[in-house]
Write a protein that holds these residues in place. Structure first.
Motif, PDB file in Angstrom:
ATOM      1  N   ARG A   1       9.890  -1.372  18.247  1.00 44.86           N
ATOM      2  CA  ARG A   1      10.058  -0.623  16.995  1.00 44.86           C
ATOM      3  C   ARG A   1      11.023   0.544  17.184  1.00 44.86           C
ATOM      4  N   ASN A   2      10.935   1.209  18.305  1.00 45.00           N
ATOM      5  CA  ASN A   2      11.849   2.329  18.562  1.00 45.00           C
ATOM      6  C   ASN A   2      13.300   1.869  18.641  1.00 45.00           C
ATOM      7  N   ILE A   3      13.539   0.686  19.191  1.00 41.98           N
ATOM      8  CA  ILE A   3      14.889   0.127  19.196  1.00 41.98           C
ATOM      9  C   ILE A   3      15.358  -0.107  17.759  1.00 41.98           C
ATOM     10  N   GLY A   4      14.467  -0.640  16.940  1.00 40.05           N
ATOM     11  CA  GLY A   4      14.801  -0.871  15.540  1.00 40.05           C
ATOM     12  C   GLY A   4      15.114   0.417  14.804  1.00 40.05           C
ATOM     13  N   ILE A   5      14.334   1.455  15.079  1.00 40.78           N
ATOM     14  CA  ILE A   5      14.575   2.762  14.457  1.00 40.78           C
ATOM     15  C   ILE A   5      15.952   3.284  14.864  1.00 40.78           C
ATOM     16  N   ARG A   6      16.264   3.159  16.136  1.00 37.01           N
ATOM     17  CA  ARG A   6      17.555   3.645  16.643  1.00 37.01           C
ATOM     18  C   ARG A   6      18.728   2.918  15.997  1.00 37.01           C
ATOM     19  N   GLU A   7      18.566   1.624  15.743  1.00 36.18           N
ATOM     20  CA  GLU A   7      19.656   0.826  15.196  1.00 36.18           C
ATOM     21  C   GLU A   7      19.693   0.827  13.667  1.00 36.18           C
ATOM     22  N   SER A   8      18.709   1.394  13.023  1.00 33.11           N
ATOM     23  CA  SER A   8      18.615   1.348  11.561  1.00 33.11           C
ATOM     24  C   SER A   8      19.669   2.222  10.893  1.00 33.11           C
ATOM     25  N   ARG A   9      20.057   1.820   9.675  1.00 30.25           N
ATOM     26  CA  ARG A   9      21.067   2.553   8.918  1.00 30.25           C
ATOM     27  C   ARG A   9      20.515   3.134   7.623  1.00 30.25           C
ATOM     28  N   GLY A  10      19.271   2.803   7.284  1.00 26.60           N
ATOM     29  CA  GLY A  10      18.709   3.232   6.024  1.00 26.60           C
ATOM     30  C   GLY A  10      18.176   4.654   6.051  1.00 26.60           C
ATOM     31  N   LYS A  11      18.047   5.241   4.863  1.00 23.75           N
ATOM     32  CA  LYS A  11      17.430   6.557   4.721  1.00 23.75           C
ATOM     33  C   LYS A  11      15.924   6.459   4.891  1.00 23.75           C
ATOM     34  N   PHE A  12      15.369   5.279   4.559  1.00 29.80           N
ATOM     35  CA  PHE A  12      13.930   5.037   4.667  1.00 29.80           C
ATOM     36  C   PHE A  12      13.682   3.879   5.634  1.00 29.80           C
ATOM     37  N   LEU A  13      12.498   3.912   6.256  1.00 30.37           N
ATOM     38  CA  LEU A  13      12.082   2.859   7.183  1.00 30.37           C
ATOM     39  C   LEU A  13      10.838   2.162   6.651  1.00 30.37           C
ATOM     40  N   ALA A  14      10.780   0.876   6.893  1.00 26.49           N
ATOM     41  CA  ALA A  14       9.564   0.106   6.635  1.00 26.49           C
ATOM     42  C   ALA A  14       9.345  -0.791   7.847  1.00 26.49           C
ATOM     43  N   PHE A  15       8.090  -1.062   8.147  1.00 27.25           N
ATOM     44  CA  PHE A  15       7.749  -1.905   9.294  1.00 27.25           C
ATOM     45  C   PHE A  15       6.914  -3.085   8.808  1.00 27.25           C
ATOM     46  N   CYS A  16       7.155  -4.246   9.393  1.00 33.28           N
ATOM     47  CA  CYS A  16       6.328  -5.410   9.064  1.00 33.28           C
ATOM     48  C   CYS A  16       6.075  -6.201  10.332  1.00 33.28           C
ATOM     49  N   ASP A  17       4.819  -6.399  10.684  1.00 28.62           N
ATOM     50  CA  ASP A  17       4.496  -7.242  11.832  1.00 28.62           C
ATOM     51  C   ASP A  17       4.857  -8.686  11.509  1.00 28.62           C
ATOM     52  N   ASP A  18       5.220  -9.444  12.531  1.00 30.75           N
ATOM     53  CA  ASP A  18       5.758 -10.781  12.304  1.00 30.75           C
ATOM     54  C   ASP A  18       4.765 -11.776  11.726  1.00 30.75           C
ATOM     55  N   ASP A  19       3.468 -11.451  11.764  1.00 27.47           N
ATOM     56  CA  ASP A  19       2.470 -12.354  11.186  1.00 27.47           C
ATOM     57  C   ASP A  19       1.944 -11.861   9.843  1.00 27.47           C
ATOM     58  N   ASP A  20       2.565 -10.826   9.281  1.00 23.76           N
ATOM     59  CA  ASP A  20       2.154 -10.306   7.976  1.00 23.76           C
ATOM     60  C   ASP A  20       3.149 -10.722   6.902  1.00 23.76           C
ATOM     61  N   MET A  21       2.761 -10.510   5.639  1.00 24.48           N
ATOM     62  CA  MET A  21       3.635 -10.802   4.501  1.00 24.48           C
ATOM     63  C   MET A  21       3.533  -9.668   3.480  1.00 24.48           C
ATOM     64  N   TRP A  22       4.557  -9.542   2.660  1.00 23.74           N
ATOM     65  CA  TRP A  22       4.566  -8.538   1.591  1.00 23.74           C
ATOM     66  C   TRP A  22       4.541  -9.208   0.230  1.00 23.74           C
ATOM     67  N   MET A  23       3.901  -8.545  -0.729  1.00 26.40           N
ATOM     68  CA  MET A  23       4.009  -8.943  -2.117  1.00 26.40           C
ATOM     69  C   MET A  23       5.402  -8.541  -2.631  1.00 26.40           C
ATOM     70  N   ALA A  24       5.890  -9.269  -3.629  1.00 24.47           N
ATOM     71  CA  ALA A  24       7.282  -9.130  -4.050  1.00 24.47           C
ATOM     72  C   ALA A  24       7.651  -7.738  -4.548  1.00 24.47           C
ATOM     73  N   GLU A  25       6.698  -7.011  -5.092  1.00 28.40           N
ATOM     74  CA  GLU A  25       6.999  -5.698  -5.680  1.00 28.40           C
ATOM     75  C   GLU A  25       6.690  -4.539  -4.737  1.00 28.40           C
ATOM     76  N   LYS A  26       6.379  -4.820  -3.477  1.00 31.77           N
ATOM     77  CA  LYS A  26       5.946  -3.776  -2.548  1.00 31.77           C
ATOM     78  C   LYS A  26       6.964  -2.639  -2.416  1.00 31.77           C
ATOM     79  N   ILE A  27       8.156  -2.949  -1.982  1.00 26.92           N
ATOM     80  CA  ILE A  27       9.146  -1.902  -1.748  1.00 26.92           C
ATOM     81  C   ILE A  27       9.482  -1.173  -3.045  1.00 26.92           C
ATOM     82  N   GLU A  28       9.616  -1.910  -4.122  1.00 25.69           N
ATOM     83  CA  GLU A  28       9.973  -1.281  -5.402  1.00 25.69           C
ATOM     84  C   GLU A  28       8.940  -0.239  -5.809  1.00 25.69           C
TER      85      GLU A  28
END
Length: 273
Positions: free
Chosen positions: A72-99
């Motif tokens: 995760r720290n590698i991902g944070i270092r390489e990220s370009r966004g103003k905001f961060l979100a994390f998702c474990d590889d065995d989880d899923m999001w509902m379509a309106e989550k980020i919005e």
């Protein structure tokens, strides 16, 4: 530049990783990038990631398995966004989550937004809905008493808040999300939750999940409590850890047996010295 960077650490989850990725690509809010950290997988994960043609996905292959915190720290270092979100590889999001989360962050002027979580078996059978509110108005006191925020898969937060505390602690074998939230709130991170199930959390084997490695749990507990030993609410954290430990013993016979072996081994080593 994307507004949000979604970070997915993965390790030998080739078969279910596409499910996770698709739930993110299906978001109603589209201004995001996906950074997948392949944490030394030995299955077909590398091949799958190299073959994807989705422009919003960037993948990073680590030479060996370093653990979720490091990834995760590698991902944070390489990220370009103003905001961060994390998702474990065995989880899923509902379509309106980020919005919904970005809307709350912007309208309520907060730094971190978390959501409710629906838990399912691997056969997609519903188990429970989980959403916790802080027990105290003082969020510092509340987070020391209970990890009310929960899984990192539900969180969207400002990148600047994460980078100022140096991200996740790679030395922790467990409880890394709780450690992160304590550090964030101690720096006056403003937090609100959305009491709606916007995350699907899959429990492959609930009994095995409850009876997670006793050594890792006890080691993480010791490290976490020692890290915050001078905190004014350390007694709350110590008490909560004991409660969690007892609950796991009551829920899982395997955790009980593993605990007995853990303490027997610890006692044996102490007596030998």
């Amino acid at each position: 530049m994307p507004l949000i960077s979604v970070i997915i650490p993965t390790y030998n989850r080739y078969r279910i990783l596409p499910r996770c990725i698709q739930s993110i690509l299906d978001q109603s809010y589209k201004d995001f990038e996906i950074i997948i950290i392949n944490d030394g997988s030995t299955d077909k994960t590398s091949h799958f990631l190299s073959s994807t043609k989705e422009k919003r996905i960037r993948s990073i292959n680590l030479p060996k398995n370093f653990g979720g915190n490091y990834a995760r720290n590698i991902g944070i270092r390489e990220s370009r966004g103003k905001f961060l979100a994390f998702c474990d590889d065995d989880d899923m999001w509902m379509a309106e989550k980020i919005e919904q989360q970005i809307d709350m962050i912007q309208t309520q002027n907060i730094d971190l937004c978390y959501t409710g979580v629906n838990s399912y078996t691997n056969e997609n059978k519903f188990i429970r809905y989980t959403f916790h509110r802080p027990r105290y108005y003082n969020l510092h006191k509340a987070i020391m008493d209970d990890n009310f925020i929960g899984t990192t898969s539900s969180v969207v937060l400002k990148k600047s808040m994460v980078t100022c505390i140096n991200g996740f602690d790679p030395s922790l074998p467990a409880l890394q999300d709780w450690d992160l939230y304590i550090k964030l709130i101690k720096t006056n991170c403003r937090v609100l939750g959305i009491d709606i199930p916007l995350v699907k959390y899959f429990v492959v084997d609930e009994k095995r999940s409850i009876s997670c490695n006793v050594y890792k749990f006890k080691t993480a507990t010791r490290l976490l409590c020692n890290k915050f030993r001078n905190d004014p609410y350390i007694n709350l954290l110590n008490r909560r850890m004991k409660i969690i430990f007892l609950k796991r013993i009551l829920k899982s016979r395997q955790f009980l047996f593993d605990s007995i072996r853990y303490y027997f081994k610890k006692s044996y080593v102490t007596d030998s010295n």
